[in-house]
Design an enzyme around this catalytic site. Structure first.
Site, short mmCIF file in Angstrom:
data_model
loop_
_atom_site.label_atom_id
_atom_site.label_comp_id
_atom_site.label_asym_id
_atom_site.label_seq_id
_atom_site.Cartn_x
_atom_site.Cartn_y
_atom_site.Cartn_z
CB CYS A 221 -0.92 -0.03 1.23
SG CYS A 221 -1.92 1.43 1.41
CB CYS B 246 -0.48 2.33 4.19
SG CYS B 246 -1.94 1.67 3.43
CG ASP B 247 3.31 1.05 4.44
OD1 ASP B 247 2.90 1.49 5.53
OD2 ASP B 247 3.08 -0.11 4.06
#
Ligand code: NAP
Length: 312
Positions: free
Chosen positions: A137, A140-141
């Site tokens: 992701c 997300c990261d």
């Protein structure tokens, strides 16, 4: 209506665009549907930075923002959204049984919208380094890789879209693809080819993810044409190689295709009457927020019809 608090006319399993749209439609039919969210309220779109192809938002809308709006709209009409995970279902007789971490429920009709999860490379080091350089992701990261170089695996829309997104943070994004031709749409290909921070490694697979001091520091690569192996230094590897439908709960109970997706008839009906499915769990082809939402609306309309028929 329900005679006990654990019985509901309609339970919806999953809370992505399909589940929340089904909840909206069922709520507006006064069914007060109960939605079990699963691990991630909103599903995959909640982790998407921006959605540019959901009509009504000419400038795009944040994935989380869209989920919040879906949720509010469904709740406004009486949907009950529970942060709970379904651990088992028994579809052998009606009312259907639904077991969650919090208890046992029954329902006269079910809508299954459990979605799909990212496919894994299944190479040594992958599981070990999740969250320590291995990610599925970008939204997300990505920010952990500010000023660093990262690798992306895959050649579809997700790999390119996320690869382009990662150039916000990373100084260089190398897309590693197992063929010499991309599967992604021409528009995304054009954007990726025009992005000076993106490079490609063709005809190549990752055979191992190697780390040092608990963090990824290189990938073992193999050219599938020449057989030549090499090391590729990187602190981050983002894997976008497709999805696997979340259908473990239904194995042996519902018809599935060879890839494990639920088989639904034209009216979103699964192989068990009264059990409907919508969204990515039943769609390996379109997989868009709008198509999932549309399937959710259709499944709810059919569930409403089914319950009306049952109740005479
Ligand atoms: P996808 O289209 O199935 O692409 C998966 C990619 O991963 C393919 O390039 C495939 O290679 C590669 N791959 C699969 N298994 C692999 C393995 N074990 N090792 C190495 N590479 C592997 O998946 P997706 O990109 O997640 O897209 C899924 C669906 O969502 C598509 O229908 C797509 O159009 C849609 N989508 C749309 C958008 C958008 O419209 N903006 C954004 C994201 C996703 P091969 O090409 O060789 O098979």
């Amino acid at each position: 209506m329900s005679e006990n608090e654990f019985h509901h006319p309609l339970i919806i399993v999953g809370s992505g665009p399909a589940g929340l749209t089904a909840a909206l439609y069922a709520a507006r039919a006064n069914l007060q549907p109960l939605v079990f969210t699963g691990m991630q309220l909103g599903g995959q779109v909640a982790l998407t930075h921006i959605v540019e192809n959901y009509p009504g938002f000419p400038e795009g809308i944040g994935g989380q923002e869209l989920v919040d709006a879906f949720q509010k709209q469904a709740e406004r009409f009486g949907a009950r959204i529970e942060f709970d995970q379904v651990t088992a279902v028994d579809l052998s007789e009606r009312p259907f049984k639904v077991t969650t971490y919090s208890g046992e429920y029954t329902a006269d009709a079910l809508i299954l919208t459990t979605g799909a999860n990212p496919r894994k490379l299944e190479v040594p080091g992958e599981t070990e380094y999740v969250g320590r350089g291995v990610s599925y992701c970008g939204t997300c990261d990505g920010h952990f890789f500010q000023g660093k170089e990262v690798a992306v695996v895959g050649g579809g829309d997700s790999a390119l879209e996320e690869g382009i997104f990662l150039t916000r943070y990373a100084t260089k994004v190398t897309i590693i693809h197992r063929r010499d031709e991309l599967r992604a749409s021409k528009l995304l290909q054009q954007r990726a080819f025009n992005n000076p921070k993106i490079e490609f490694i063709w005809d190549t697979v990752v055979t191992e993810i190697i780390g040092q001091d608990g963090q990824v520091n290189k990938l073992r690569l193999k050219n599938v044409k020449s057989g030549q192996e090499s090391d590729f230094p990187t602190e981050g590897i983002f894997i976008f190689i497709g999805h696997i439908p979340n259908t473990e709960l239904f194995v042996g109970q519902l018809e599935m295709d060879e890839q494990g997706y639920l088989v639904v008839a034209r009216f979103m009906q699964t192989s068990v009457p009264g059990v409907f499915a919508a969204g990515e769990v039943a769609d390996s082809h379109f997989r868009q927020v709008i198509t999932s939402a549309g399937m959710g609306a259709a499944a709810a309309m059919q569930a409403i019809h089914f319950l009306e028929e049952q109740n005479g």
